[in-house]
Design a protein around this motif. Sequence first.
Motif, PDB file in Angstrom:
ATOM      1  N   ARG A  28      -6.706   6.818  -2.435  1.00  0.00           N
ATOM      2  CA  ARG A  28      -6.251   5.811  -3.391  1.00  0.00           C
ATOM      3  C   ARG A  28      -5.507   4.682  -2.674  1.00  0.00           C
ATOM      4  N   SER A  29      -4.664   5.053  -1.716  1.00  0.00           N
ATOM      5  CA  SER A  29      -3.928   4.028  -0.965  1.00  0.00           C
ATOM      6  C   SER A  29      -4.885   3.145  -0.160  1.00  0.00           C
ATOM      7  N   ASN A  62      -6.780   0.916  -2.690  1.00  0.00           N
ATOM      8  CA  ASN A  62      -5.844  -0.060  -3.260  1.00  0.00           C
ATOM      9  C   ASN A  62      -5.212  -0.962  -2.199  1.00  0.00           C
ATOM     10  N   GLU A  63      -5.623  -0.776  -0.947  1.00  0.00           N
ATOM     11  CA  GLU A  63      -5.177  -1.617   0.165  1.00  0.00           C
ATOM     12  C   GLU A  63      -3.657  -1.632   0.318  1.00  0.00           C
ATOM     13  N   VAL A  64      -3.057  -0.451   0.194  1.00  0.00           N
ATOM     14  CA  VAL A  64      -1.618  -0.320   0.446  1.00  0.00           C
ATOM     15  C   VAL A  64      -1.384  -0.522   1.941  1.00  0.00           C
TER      16      VAL A  64
END
Length: 260
Positions: free
Chosen positions: A121-122, A125-127
């Motif tokens: 997810r990170s 989501n380009e964390v």
Amino acid sequence: MKISVVIRNKNQETALTFLLKNLVARYAENIDEIVVIDNLSTDNSKQVAETYGCRFESIEQFSYGGSANFAASKASHPIVVIFSAHSYPVSHDFFELIRERFKNNDKLAGLRCLHSSSDYRSYINEVSAIEDPNKAGLIFSGSAFRKSVWKVIPFNEDVATFEDKEWSTRVLKAGYDIDFVPSIFHYQIKRTKKQLYFRFKNDLIGNYQLWHQDVSFLSATKGFIATSFRLKVGLLVDLWYTLRRYIHTIKFIINKPKKF
């Protein structure tokens, strides 16, 4: 660019066997050396490493930062991929993607590989590691770093844990990059209660040192009460469904369905 794989290990001969078998069987063309960094194992870890043609290096005084520095010092090549013995690569292009990323970005200090839904997810989501070094910084059960950066900025041997995240924050401040790479690995471990307690103690110190998460007598007491309550409720729920399974089994025995 050549790749060194370093593996931190202690009494993990079964997990180490699978990891090395996996590396040799699937990725031999992408790896230029494998080094097992062993913390005084009393099992057959050394024999396992020798069976698969790996270099075996012993470290006596273990610390997370110290063992990472030791591992980096023993790696011969520019890219260092570091695993725990109980983790192993899964995706077929695991090392190819890592090599390509380092080749295309001279400022890249490290890459975090993916092993969980949270990581994925990170990544999607380009964390960024600058935004959240805990979620996007390196994780040394499956990460890669550039040895030349490590020579300038070694790992901190004074931290209780999170040596990977602490290093990430310092190299980012120095102007380097930390990024995700869609190289997938699996992290397979089942800790005993004793091991979980050991991890809790280190995490308590690490969270305070790195993330400045303080605790008080009040918060510790609240945590104890809440955990005790959840344990009691969980025990009652487990007993209730154990009883229901027993009753259902008895009913099944009395009135069995037709076989096909």
